[in-house]
Enzyme design. Structure first.
Site, PDB file in Angstrom:
ATOM      1  N   THR A  29       0.857  -1.308  -0.005  1.00 31.77           N
ATOM      2  CA  THR A  29       0.069   0.012  -0.038  1.00 31.77           C
ATOM      3  C   THR A  29       0.909   1.241  -0.076  1.00 31.77           C
ATOM      4  OG1 THR A  29      -0.084   0.262   2.584  1.00 31.77           O
ATOM      5  CG2 THR A  29      -1.578  -1.238   1.433  1.00 31.77           C
ATOM      6  N   CYS A  30       0.208   2.327   0.001  1.00 35.28           N
ATOM      7  CA  CYS A  30       1.176   3.649   0.214  1.00 35.28           C
ATOM      8  C   CYS A  30       1.919   3.862   1.436  1.00 35.28           C
ATOM      9  CB  CYS A  30       0.079   4.750   0.001  1.00 35.28           C
ATOM     10  SG  CYS A  30      -0.961   4.897   1.005  1.00 35.28           S
ATOM     11  N   GLN A  37      -9.711   0.567   6.218  1.00 36.17           N
ATOM     12  CA  GLN A  37      -9.275   0.349   4.790  1.00 36.17           C
ATOM     13  C   GLN A  37      -8.184  -0.786   4.461  1.00 36.17           C
ATOM     14  OE1 GLN A  37      -7.618   3.805   2.775  1.00 36.17           O
ATOM     15  NE2 GLN A  37      -7.543   2.954   0.730  1.00 36.17           N
ATOM     16  N   GLU A  41      -4.030  17.672  -1.849  1.00 33.73           N
ATOM     17  CA  GLU A  41      -4.229  16.348  -0.971  1.00 33.73           C
ATOM     18  C   GLU A  41      -5.491  16.557   0.128  1.00 33.73           C
ATOM     19  OE1 GLU A  41      -1.858  13.778   2.012  1.00 33.73           O
ATOM     20  OE2 GLU A  41      -0.825  15.612   1.603  1.00 33.73           O
ATOM     21  N   ILE A  80      -7.991  18.134  -0.301  1.00 32.92           N
ATOM     22  CA  ILE A  80      -9.234  18.101  -1.135  1.00 32.92           C
ATOM     23  C   ILE A  80      -9.526  16.796  -1.630  1.00 32.92           C
ATOM     24  CG2 ILE A  80     -10.523  18.646  -3.125  1.00 32.92           C
ATOM     25  CD1 ILE A  80     -10.801  20.729  -0.756  1.00 32.92           C
TER      26      ILE A  80
END
Length: 433
Positions: A49-50, A112, A188, A190
């Site tokens: 993942t990130c 998540q 970021e 938004i």
């Protein structure tokens, strides 16, 4: 083989390192197939993942898997080794449970990661990389996460600005699916807010930004549309909710613009969320009775309260995880004993059948049944006791005490209980003539 979890995450490595080790979407299955083909692991799953890249595996050589990880991503190991961690066995199981529960996430308790972990399991299954141990462990991590989320407050409160913005808007508009949302900016924050609002399915989402191209990119992601920032005054009356976060040195929405928008809306209420510093919306806008204006400080209070509540639930969650780690290790150890138990039972069954066949032959010859039964029981006793007796006789002086205790535990525990019961309930003495 041992269970290992190795990799790096946002706690140990900066973004510049994490993005180099991250696996591109769609590449995980091929990577796992390569890892299995090389014979470096027995079972494996990859989570990328990130915020983290982690390899979960059963292996005898975790260093070889770390070497493979660096080599496969074409990064010199020396460049990532300061950021890598390797958790063996109990610590690996605990780490995987914490990841699934969101305790190791950048946003404490976020859900998540659980979906991402489930995706990694499906990919590993498709690659043929999962066996009974890792499959059981990953499925267990899902049930632990479910227990933690259902029995603690780890995921029950708001801990991000984006979630707080949705929460405040939903307090004014009961039917969020009927609302139209305008996002001013495309940075970021938004991005985060827009993705959070997709969860409540508003009727329309629009992104207004100076760079129309960036607005269009975000609009594609969230299923909205893009407009130029210059049209803000003209389009403002169309929207029920406005979320703004730009780098403008001056306010973009002033009292006059907001008042004209209200008049055009026939004074239907509006929610405005200003996440910019310096502010995008003039403070005087809050004086308009039908506009509910919230600033970054308002959202911070909500987020702070949510974080405090989640932190209070961490100890409770860790207790659940510890119990479940012990339960999984017990299953693992029991599973390792199965071949030995089966072998022991097969040996005893072979002895039983041999003596039973001998007894049948003696009975067929007309031997006295009582004598046959006596011989059968004595033969079985001798053969079953041959192993422990030989074990005791072969024990050296320094090991003899341990050997005696092992045999007592295995063969004499029931007799102790029986003797204890006979002492507490002594039989009536027999009279002899």
């Amino acid at each position: 083989m041992h269970i290992f979890a190795l990799g790096l995450n946002h706690h140990t490595a900066p973004l510049a390192i994490r993005e180099r080790l991250a696996f591109p979407a769609g590449s995980l299955q091929a990577a796992l197939a390569d890892l299995i083909q090389r014979g470096l692991v027995g079972e494996a799953a990859l989570l990328s993942t990130c915020n983290r890249t982690e390899l979960y595996c059963t292996t005898r050589d975790p260093q070889a898997t770390a070497d493979w990880l660096a080599d496969y991503r074409q990064i010199p190991l020396r460049e990532i080794s300061p950021y890598l961690y390797t958790h063996p066995d109990r610590n690996a199981i605990r780490h995987m449970f914490r990841v699934a529960c969101g305790l190791d996430s950048m946003v404490l308790g976020e859900a998540q990661i659980l979906g991402q972990l489930k995706d990694s399991v499906r990919t590993a299954e498709q690659a043929g990389a999962l066996g009974s141990v890792l499959h059981k462990l990953l499925q267990k991590s899902f049930s632990v996460a479910k227990e933690v989320r259902s029995s603690t407050a780890i995921g029950a409160n708001i801990v991000s600005m984006a979630a707080a913005a949705v929460h405040l808007a939903s307090r004014i508009f009961e039917q969020m699916s009927d609302t139209k949302v305008l996002f001013v900016g495309a940075g970021e924050m938004i991005h985060l807010c827009a993705h959070h609002f997709t969860g409540v399915s508003p009727a329309q989402m629009t992104i207004a930004n100076r760079s129309l191209h960036r607005a269009q990119e975000l609009a594609v992601e969230v299923g909205g549309k893009a407009v130029a920032l210059e049209t803000l005054g003209e389009i403002l009356p169309q929207f029920d909710i406005v979320v703004s976060c730009t780098a403008s040195p001056l306010p973009l929405i002033g009292h006059g613009m907001a008042e004209r928008a209200l008049k055009a809306r026939r004074w239907r209420p509006m929610v405005m969320v200003d996440l910019a510093v310096p502010r995008d919306i003039e403070p005087e806008v809050a004086k308009l009775s039908d506009i509910f204006l919230y600033t970054v400080d308002d959202l911070s209070q909500i987020v702070s309260a949510g974080k405090d509540s989640r932190l209070a639930a961490v100890d409770e969650a860790e207790g659940i995880i510890q119990t479940q780690v012990d339960a999984f290790l017990h299953w693992l150890h029991t599973r390792d004993l199965v071949p030995t138990i089966r072998q022991l039972r097969d040996h005893a069954e072979t002895l039983r059948l041999a003596e039973l066949e001998r007894a049948r032959r003696l009975l067929a010859k007309g031997e006295d049944p009582q004598r046959v039964l006596e011989h059968l029981s004595q033969a079985l006793t001798n053969k079953l006791l041959h192993g422990p007796t030989h074990y005791l006789n072969q024990a050296e002086d320094q090991d003899l005490a341990h050997a005696q205790e092992v045999v007592r535990q295995m063969f004499l525990s029931d007799s102790r209980n029986l003797s204890g019961r006979s002492q507490s309930n002594p039989a009536k003495p027999t009279r002899h003539s």
